[in-house]
Design a protein around this motif. Sequence first.
Motif, PDB file in Angstrom:
ATOM      1  N   LEU A   5      35.044  43.375  31.542  1.00 52.14           N
ATOM      2  CA  LEU A   5      35.011  43.798  33.047  1.00 52.14           C
ATOM      3  C   LEU A   5      34.424  45.128  33.267  1.00 52.14           C
ATOM      4  N   GLU A   6      33.131  45.049  34.078  1.00 55.07           N
ATOM      5  CA  GLU A   6      32.578  46.446  34.471  1.00 55.07           C
ATOM      6  C   GLU A   6      33.204  46.957  35.725  1.00 55.07           C
ATOM      7  N   SER A   7      33.097  48.355  35.710  1.00 56.12           N
ATOM      8  CA  SER A   7      33.403  49.172  37.103  1.00 56.12           C
ATOM      9  C   SER A   7      32.663  50.386  36.980  1.00 56.12           C
ATOM     10  N   GLY A   8      32.728  51.104  38.149  1.00 55.78           N
ATOM     11  CA  GLY A   8      31.972  52.051  38.111  1.00 55.78           C
ATOM     12  C   GLY A   8      30.682  52.462  38.925  1.00 55.78           C
ATOM     13  N   GLY A   9      30.189  51.275  39.410  1.00 52.02           N
ATOM     14  CA  GLY A   9      29.031  51.043  40.136  1.00 52.02           C
ATOM     15  C   GLY A   9      29.205  51.727  41.518  1.00 52.02           C
ATOM     16  N   GLY A  10      28.238  51.925  42.304  1.00 49.66           N
ATOM     17  CA  GLY A  10      28.217  52.419  43.535  1.00 49.66           C
ATOM     18  C   GLY A  10      26.831  52.759  44.118  1.00 49.66           C
ATOM     19  N   LEU A  11      26.957  53.373  45.376  1.00 53.79           N
ATOM     20  CA  LEU A  11      25.711  54.126  46.122  1.00 53.79           C
ATOM     21  C   LEU A  11      25.768  55.428  45.758  1.00 53.79           C
ATOM     22  N   VAL A  12      24.691  55.865  45.232  1.00 59.27           N
ATOM     23  CA  VAL A  12      24.342  57.389  45.155  1.00 59.27           C
ATOM     24  C   VAL A  12      23.060  57.645  45.530  1.00 59.27           C
ATOM     25  N   GLN A  13      22.789  59.143  45.664  1.00 52.17           N
ATOM     26  CA  GLN A  13      21.416  59.459  45.849  1.00 52.17           C
ATOM     27  C   GLN A  13      20.672  59.718  44.563  1.00 52.17           C
ATOM     28  N   ALA A  14      19.352  59.913  44.820  1.00 48.54           N
ATOM     29  CA  ALA A  14      18.627  60.309  43.642  1.00 48.54           C
ATOM     30  C   ALA A  14      18.768  61.345  43.119  1.00 48.54           C
ATOM     31  N   GLY A  15      18.901  61.700  41.828  1.00 52.57           N
ATOM     32  CA  GLY A  15      19.495  62.738  41.196  1.00 52.57           C
ATOM     33  C   GLY A  15      21.059  62.971  40.795  1.00 52.57           C
ATOM     34  N   ASP A  16      21.609  61.956  41.272  1.00 52.56           N
ATOM     35  CA  ASP A  16      23.300  62.088  40.976  1.00 52.56           C
ATOM     36  C   ASP A  16      23.515  61.439  39.728  1.00 52.56           C
ATOM     37  N   SER A  17      24.555  61.563  39.299  1.00 53.53           N
ATOM     38  CA  SER A  17      25.072  60.652  38.183  1.00 53.53           C
ATOM     39  C   SER A  17      26.224  59.660  38.595  1.00 53.53           C
ATOM     40  N   LEU A  18      26.327  58.831  37.531  1.00 50.73           N
ATOM     41  CA  LEU A  18      27.429  57.574  37.759  1.00 50.73           C
ATOM     42  C   LEU A  18      27.800  57.631  36.024  1.00 50.73           C
ATOM     43  N   ARG A  19      28.944  56.958  35.836  1.00 55.06           N
ATOM     44  CA  ARG A  19      29.360  56.616  34.883  1.00 55.06           C
ATOM     45  C   ARG A  19      29.945  55.152  35.129  1.00 55.06           C
ATOM     46  N   LEU A  20      29.364  54.217  34.210  1.00 55.13           N
ATOM     47  CA  LEU A  20      29.898  52.787  34.265  1.00 55.13           C
ATOM     48  C   LEU A  20      30.961  52.850  33.018  1.00 55.13           C
ATOM     49  N   SER A  21      31.661  51.663  33.184  1.00 60.95           N
ATOM     50  CA  SER A  21      32.738  51.566  32.175  1.00 60.95           C
ATOM     51  C   SER A  21      32.753  49.906  32.017  1.00 60.95           C
ATOM     52  N   CYS A  22      33.021  49.446  30.926  1.00 60.41           N
ATOM     53  CA  CYS A  22      33.309  48.031  30.528  1.00 60.41           C
ATOM     54  C   CYS A  22      34.456  48.026  29.563  1.00 60.41           C
ATOM     55  N   ALA A  23      35.245  47.335  30.329  1.00 64.36           N
ATOM     56  CA  ALA A  23      36.704  47.234  29.316  1.00 64.36           C
ATOM     57  C   ALA A  23      36.625  45.683  28.656  1.00 64.36           C
ATOM     58  N   ALA A  24      36.931  45.865  27.540  1.00 60.73           N
ATOM     59  CA  ALA A  24      36.986  44.416  26.713  1.00 60.73           C
ATOM     60  C   ALA A  24      38.404  44.131  26.455  1.00 60.73           C
ATOM     61  N   SER A  25      38.640  42.741  26.621  1.00 61.46           N
ATOM     62  CA  SER A  25      39.878  42.119  26.351  1.00 61.46           C
ATOM     63  C   SER A  25      39.914  41.772  24.814  1.00 61.46           C
ATOM     64  N   GLY A  26      40.957  41.569  24.268  1.00 65.55           N
ATOM     65  CA  GLY A  26      40.959  40.796  22.856  1.00 65.55           C
ATOM     66  C   GLY A  26      40.983  41.853  21.794  1.00 65.55           C
ATOM     67  N   ARG A  27      41.005  41.541  20.579  1.00 67.04           N
ATOM     68  CA  ARG A  27      41.161  42.567  19.488  1.00 67.04           C
ATOM     69  C   ARG A  27      40.034  42.708  18.803  1.00 67.04           C
ATOM     70  N   ARG A  28      40.052  43.573  17.980  1.00 68.15           N
ATOM     71  CA  ARG A  28      38.923  44.086  16.910  1.00 68.15           C
ATOM     72  C   ARG A  28      37.796  44.376  17.763  1.00 68.15           C
ATOM     73  N   PHE A  29      37.929  45.142  18.600  1.00 66.26           N
ATOM     74  CA  PHE A  29      36.686  45.710  19.532  1.00 66.26           C
ATOM     75  C   PHE A  29      35.490  46.342  18.544  1.00 66.26           C
ATOM     76  N   SER A  30      36.015  47.147  17.753  1.00 67.47           N
ATOM     77  CA  SER A  30      35.247  47.762  16.979  1.00 67.47           C
ATOM     78  C   SER A  30      34.235  46.923  16.118  1.00 67.47           C
ATOM     79  N   SER A  31      34.476  45.628  16.118  1.00 68.75           N
ATOM     80  CA  SER A  31      33.632  44.616  15.327  1.00 68.75           C
ATOM     81  C   SER A  31      32.567  43.830  16.319  1.00 68.75           C
ATOM     82  N   TYR A  32      32.326  44.540  17.523  1.00 67.27           N
ATOM     83  CA  TYR A  32      31.447  43.896  18.443  1.00 67.27           C
ATOM     84  C   TYR A  32      30.367  45.106  18.768  1.00 67.27           C
ATOM     85  N   VAL A  33      29.081  44.778  18.596  1.00 71.20           N
ATOM     86  CA  VAL A  33      28.050  45.462  19.100  1.00 71.20           C
ATOM     87  C   VAL A  33      27.922  45.331  20.566  1.00 71.20           C
ATOM     88  N   MET A  34      27.998  46.412  21.385  1.00 73.66           N
ATOM     89  CA  MET A  34      27.830  46.503  22.851  1.00 73.66           C
ATOM     90  C   MET A  34      26.564  46.698  23.357  1.00 73.66           C
TER      91      MET A  34
END
Length: 126
Positions: A5-34
């Motif tokens: 599940l991604e989040s963090g998108g939006g409308l910004v102006q050129a030169g601005d910053s944004l941080r997107l997040s992606c939350a994963a369900s399930g176990r052993r997240f460290s065993s997944y390349v993202m």
Amino acid sequence: QVQLLESGGGLVQAGDSLRLSCAASGRRFSSYVMGWFRQAPGKEREFVATISGSGGITYYADSVKGRFTISRDNAKNTVYLQMNCLKPEDTAVYYCAADWDPTGWRVIMKSDYDYWGQGTPVTVSL
């Protein structure tokens, strides 16, 4: 099986910053390349960045190198995409993707991921 599940998108102006997040369900997240991909209107989906399960290896598309940073917090089952100095050409729907890799040291630049999120839109105006 993992759900993303991604989040963090939006409308910004050129030169601005944004941080997107992606939350994963399930176990052993460290065993997944993202990975992060994006698709602009009328264009094919393209690779943006990828990070190994351990977090020790990252790789970026030339178009975002030096401006975007991918990172992950395996304790929180979350991968991030910090986007700085945004440009109008960064406008797209951004997708998070995951693929099983128990070695923790693999990265994938192609769209060969088993799991995908629904995407979060990013719009950069002049």
